[in-house]
Write an enzyme that holds these catalytic residues in place. Structure first.
Site, PDB file in Angstrom:
ATOM      1  N   LYS A   1       0.819  -1.228   0.000  1.00 39.07           N
ATOM      2  CA  LYS A   1       0.000   0.000   0.000  1.00 39.07           C
ATOM      3  C   LYS A   1       0.849   1.272   0.000  1.00 39.07           C
ATOM      4  CE  LYS A   1      -2.534  -0.453   3.668  1.00 39.07           C
ATOM      5  NZ  LYS A   1      -2.044  -1.756   4.163  1.00 39.07           N
TER       6      LYS A   1
ATOM      7  N   ARG B   1      -9.866   2.193   8.902  1.00 39.82           N
ATOM      8  CA  ARG B   1      -9.579   0.788   9.165  1.00 39.82           C
ATOM      9  C   ARG B   1     -10.629   0.151  10.068  1.00 39.82           C
ATOM     10  NH1 ARG B   1      -3.316   1.374   8.728  1.00 39.82           N
ATOM     11  NH2 ARG B   1      -2.579  -0.758   8.773  1.00 39.82           N
TER      12      ARG B   1
ATOM     13  N   ARG C   1      11.074  -7.512   4.987  1.00 37.84           N
ATOM     14  CA  ARG C   1      11.183  -6.078   5.267  1.00 37.84           C
ATOM     15  C   ARG C   1      11.735  -5.852   6.685  1.00 37.84           C
ATOM     16  NH1 ARG C   1       5.872  -2.383   5.050  1.00 37.84           N
ATOM     17  NH2 ARG C   1       5.556  -3.194   7.138  1.00 37.84           N
TER      18      ARG C   1
ATOM     19  N   ARG D   1      11.810  -2.430  11.445  1.00 35.13           N
ATOM     20  CA  ARG D   1      10.654  -1.760  12.056  1.00 35.13           C
ATOM     21  C   ARG D   1      10.246  -2.495  13.321  1.00 35.13           C
ATOM     22  NH1 ARG D   1       5.658  -0.061   8.150  1.00 35.13           N
ATOM     23  NH2 ARG D   1       4.540  -1.052   9.854  1.00 35.13           N
TER      24      ARG D   1
ATOM     25  N   ARG E   1      -1.091  -8.486  13.168  1.00 34.16           N
ATOM     26  CA  ARG E   1      -1.571  -7.417  12.285  1.00 34.16           C
ATOM     27  C   ARG E   1      -2.448  -7.982  11.174  1.00 34.16           C
ATOM     28  NH1 ARG E   1       3.306  -4.913  10.083  1.00 34.16           N
ATOM     29  NH2 ARG E   1       2.023  -3.257   9.263  1.00 34.16           N
TER      30      ARG E   1
HETATM   31  P1  AMP Z   1       0.651   0.861   8.556  1.00 33.99           P
HETATM   32  O1  AMP Z   1       1.950   1.507   8.276  1.00 33.99           O
HETATM   33  O2  AMP Z   1      -0.480   1.447   7.763  1.00 33.99           O
HETATM   34  O3  AMP Z   1       0.702  -0.638   8.448  1.00 33.99           O
HETATM   35  O4  AMP Z   1       0.293   1.179  10.092  1.00 33.99           O
HETATM   36  C1  AMP Z   1       1.152   0.794  11.139  1.00 33.99           C
HETATM   37  C2  AMP Z   1       0.403   0.798  12.460  1.00 33.99           C
HETATM   38  O5  AMP Z   1      -0.103   2.109  12.737  1.00 33.99           O
HETATM   39  C3  AMP Z   1      -0.823  -0.112  12.505  1.00 33.99           C
HETATM   40  O6  AMP Z   1      -0.497  -1.452  12.787  1.00 33.99           O
HETATM   41  C4  AMP Z   1      -1.609   0.552  13.633  1.00 33.99           C
HETATM   42  O7  AMP Z   1      -1.060   0.254  14.908  1.00 33.99           O
HETATM   43  C5  AMP Z   1      -1.367   2.029  13.378  1.00 33.99           C
HETATM   44  N1  AMP Z   1      -2.395   2.581  12.460  1.00 33.99           N
HETATM   45  C6  AMP Z   1      -2.203   3.059  11.196  1.00 33.99           C
HETATM   46  N2  AMP Z   1      -3.365   3.483  10.657  1.00 33.99           N
HETATM   47  C7  AMP Z   1      -4.316   3.263  11.602  1.00 33.99           C
HETATM   48  C8  AMP Z   1      -5.724   3.453  11.639  1.00 33.99           C
HETATM   49  N3  AMP Z   1      -6.393   3.957  10.590  1.00 33.99           N
HETATM   50  N4  AMP Z   1      -6.372   3.112  12.779  1.00 33.99           N
HETATM   51  C9  AMP Z   1      -5.715   2.627  13.843  1.00 33.99           C
HETATM   52  N5  AMP Z   1      -4.408   2.379  13.857  1.00 33.99           N
HETATM   53  C10 AMP Z   1      -3.700   2.697  12.750  1.00 33.99           C
END
Ligand code: AMP
Length: 198
Positions: free
Chosen positions: A25, A100, A139, A145, A156
């Protein structure tokens, strides 16, 4: 007539990109946003920037992120409302990683209707879960990370399946869904999405 004046203005300017963790994404969001001339807004990136800068928001978010859980809706919604109100997002945006949860969908609907605008499309990148876990482990080795350990990666995926995958059906019912195979080369996937958007 020059090529640029002959091309019709892009009608797709407010988009959501959705898909399981590891489906690419972030990479696709940046590329698509550039093509469409709108900012890519990644809630994960905003949280990570806050963590790096040791802000209060970052301290709150980190606990959830490190466990593979979602940051609470109130915190996330307030952050997105702030970001969408910035001048560069007024004419359009590509949201990566938001909404989400069902509560976030409701809140985004409210924000957009208050601004008198609506979504043009919701792009879902689809991918095989085992393939994604393998990608994320790779990754993790490359970038280190803190939410990329195997147990957190699996958590996740579970959280996505439970809380976010059902939202896709909701947007499908609204006639907004564009489903695209997310596996393949980076250029290939970008082309697929742009073609699907028309
Ligand atoms: P991502 O980089 O989009 O995979 O997001 C990394 C982490 O950020 C996720 O596993 C959540 O802990 C938090 N996060 C990102 N976007 C959201 C969202 N829309 N709602 C809640 N937590 C989020």
């Amino acid at each position: 007539m020059t090529e640029s004046s002959a091309s019709a203005p892009r009608s797709v300017s407010r988009l959501i990109l959705v898909g399981p963790p590891g489906a690419g994404k972030g990479t696709q969001a940046a590329r698509l946003a550039e093509h469409l001339g709108v900012p890519a807004i990644s809630t994960g990136d905003i949280f990570r920037a806050n963590v790096a800068q040791h802000t209060t928001l970052g301290q709150t978010a980190q606990r959830y992120m490190d466990a593979g859980e979602y940051v609470p809706d109130e915190v996330t919604n307030a952050m997105v409302a702030d970001r969408l109100a910035q001048p560069d997002a007024v004419g359009g945006f590509l949201l990566d990683g938001y909404p989400r949860t069902e509560a976030q969908v409701g809140e985004l609907d409210r924000m957009l209707s208050e601004a008198g605008v609506s979504l043009d499309a919701v792009v879902e990148l689809t991918a095989d879960i085992d393939e994604l876990v393998a990608r994320l482990l790779k990754r993790a080795a490359e970038q280190g990370r803190s939410d990329d350990t195997e147990s957190v990666i699996r958590r996740r995926q579970e959280v996505y399946a439970e809380q976010t995958a059902p939202l896709v059906g909701l947007y499908e019912a609204r006639g907004l869904l564009v489903r695209v195979d997310g596996l393949g080369g980076i250029d290939e996937v970008t082309e697929r999405v742009l073609t699907a958007l028309g």
